[in-house]
Write a protein that holds these residues in place. Sequence first.
Motif, short mmCIF file in Angstrom:
data_model
loop_
_atom_site.label_atom_id
_atom_site.label_comp_id
_atom_site.label_asym_id
_atom_site.label_seq_id
_atom_site.Cartn_x
_atom_site.Cartn_y
_atom_site.Cartn_z
N VAL A 173 0.85 -1.19 0.00
CA VAL A 173 0.00 0.00 0.00
C VAL A 173 0.89 1.23 0.00
O VAL A 173 1.81 1.35 0.80
CB VAL A 173 -0.94 0.01 1.23
CG1 VAL A 173 -1.73 1.32 1.30
CG2 VAL A 173 -1.89 -1.18 1.19
N ARG A 174 0.61 2.15 -0.91
CA ARG A 174 1.31 3.44 -0.97
C ARG A 174 0.27 4.53 -0.80
O ARG A 174 -0.82 4.46 -1.37
CB ARG A 174 1.98 3.63 -2.33
CG ARG A 174 3.05 2.60 -2.62
CD ARG A 174 3.52 2.76 -4.04
NE ARG A 174 4.64 1.89 -4.34
CZ ARG A 174 5.16 1.76 -5.55
NH1 ARG A 174 4.67 2.42 -6.57
NH2 ARG A 174 6.20 0.95 -5.74
N VAL A 175 0.61 5.55 -0.01
CA VAL A 175 -0.31 6.67 0.24
C VAL A 175 0.36 7.95 -0.20
O VAL A 175 1.48 8.26 0.23
CB VAL A 175 -0.68 6.75 1.74
CG1 VAL A 175 -1.61 7.92 2.00
CG2 VAL A 175 -1.31 5.44 2.22
N PHE A 176 -0.33 8.70 -1.06
CA PHE A 176 0.16 10.01 -1.49
C PHE A 176 -0.88 11.05 -1.10
O PHE A 176 -2.06 10.91 -1.41
CB PHE A 176 0.39 10.05 -3.01
CG PHE A 176 1.24 11.20 -3.45
CD1 PHE A 176 2.61 11.05 -3.60
CD2 PHE A 176 0.68 12.45 -3.69
CE1 PHE A 176 3.41 12.11 -4.00
CE2 PHE A 176 1.46 13.52 -4.08
CZ PHE A 176 2.83 13.35 -4.24
N LEU A 177 -0.43 12.08 -0.39
CA LEU A 177 -1.31 13.13 0.14
C LEU A 177 -1.10 14.42 -0.64
O LEU A 177 0.04 14.86 -0.82
CB LEU A 177 -1.01 13.35 1.62
CG LEU A 177 -1.12 12.08 2.47
CD1 LEU A 177 -0.34 12.22 3.76
CD2 LEU A 177 -2.56 11.75 2.74
N MET A 178 -2.21 15.00 -1.09
CA MET A 178 -2.16 16.25 -1.86
C MET A 178 -3.15 17.25 -1.27
O MET A 178 -4.04 16.88 -0.49
CB MET A 178 -2.56 15.99 -3.31
CG MET A 178 -1.69 15.03 -4.05
SD MET A 178 -2.22 14.85 -5.76
CE MET A 178 -1.65 16.40 -6.42
N ALA A 179 -3.02 18.49 -1.69
CA ALA A 179 -3.94 19.56 -1.29
C ALA A 179 -4.05 19.58 0.24
O ALA A 179 -3.05 19.43 0.93
CB ALA A 179 -5.29 19.40 -1.99
N ASP A 180 -5.25 19.73 0.77
CA ASP A 180 -5.42 19.83 2.22
C ASP A 180 -5.10 18.53 2.95
O ASP A 180 -4.95 18.52 4.17
CB ASP A 180 -6.83 20.29 2.57
CG ASP A 180 -7.05 21.77 2.28
OD1 ASP A 180 -6.06 22.51 2.16
OD2 ASP A 180 -8.22 22.18 2.18
N ALA A 181 -4.96 17.43 2.24
CA ALA A 181 -4.61 16.16 2.88
C ALA A 181 -3.21 16.18 3.47
O ALA A 181 -2.91 15.36 4.32
CB ALA A 181 -4.75 15.01 1.88
N VAL A 182 -2.36 17.13 3.06
CA VAL A 182 -1.03 17.18 3.66
C VAL A 182 -1.10 17.48 5.15
O VAL A 182 -0.18 17.17 5.90
CB VAL A 182 -0.08 18.17 2.93
CG1 VAL A 182 0.16 17.72 1.50
CG2 VAL A 182 -0.59 19.59 2.99
N GLY A 183 -2.22 18.03 5.61
CA GLY A 183 -2.42 18.24 7.04
C GLY A 183 -2.51 16.94 7.82
O GLY A 183 -2.38 16.94 9.05
N CYS A 184 -2.71 15.84 7.14
CA CYS A 184 -2.78 14.53 7.79
C CYS A 184 -1.46 14.15 8.44
O CYS A 184 -1.44 13.34 9.37
CB CYS A 184 -3.15 13.45 6.78
SG CYS A 184 -4.81 13.56 6.10
N VAL A 185 -0.36 14.69 7.98
CA VAL A 185 0.96 14.26 8.46
C VAL A 185 1.51 15.14 9.58
O VAL A 185 2.67 15.00 9.95
CB VAL A 185 1.98 14.15 7.30
CG1 VAL A 185 1.52 13.14 6.27
CG2 VAL A 185 2.23 15.50 6.65
N LEU A 186 0.68 16.00 10.13
CA LEU A 186 1.13 16.80 11.27
C LEU A 186 1.05 15.96 12.54
O LEU A 186 0.03 15.30 12.79
CB LEU A 186 0.28 18.06 11.40
CG LEU A 186 0.44 19.05 10.26
CD1 LEU A 186 -0.56 20.20 10.41
CD2 LEU A 186 1.86 19.59 10.19
N PRO A 187 2.09 15.98 13.36
CA PRO A 187 2.08 15.19 14.59
C PRO A 187 1.29 15.87 15.71
O PRO A 187 0.91 17.04 15.60
CB PRO A 187 3.56 15.10 14.96
CG PRO A 187 4.17 16.32 14.36
CD PRO A 187 3.36 16.63 13.13
N LYS A 188 1.06 15.11 16.76
CA LYS A 188 0.40 15.58 17.99
C LYS A 188 -1.07 15.95 17.77
O LYS A 188 -1.57 16.89 18.37
CB LYS A 188 1.16 16.73 18.61
CG LYS A 188 2.60 16.38 18.96
CD LYS A 188 3.34 17.56 19.54
CE LYS A 188 4.79 17.17 19.77
NZ LYS A 188 5.63 18.28 20.13
#
Length: 113
Positions: free
Chosen positions: A36-51
């Motif tokens: 499985v590969r996941v690529f995040l674009m547009a507002d989905a890049v907010g998914c990778v913020l910690p905490k």
Amino acid sequence: MTILLLINDAPYGTEKAYNALRLGMTLLKEHPDVEVRVFLMADAVGCVLPKQNTPQGYYNIERMLKFILAKGSKVKACGSCVEARGLRDLSLLEGVEVSNMSELAQWAVDSDK
């Protein structure tokens, strides 16, 4: 088999990111031979913020991504999308790579689905 999940929506507010990651997690649990590969674009890049701190009983995108990463999957975030949202200098979840359209194009060509 390699499956590419492309997520374009914010981590919260709709359930699009949640459902895509649920699919990824289920694929990894039930089909260990699938990559499985996941690529995040547009507002989905907010998914990778910690905490991320969500209410008790509410899904948490950070935990879902950590599960996917722990299973050996790759997660990449669009670099220009990260830049546009002022996230470049923030720490991202460990294991997430900032990427570009060329790498997404290669992943799309290399993936079976």
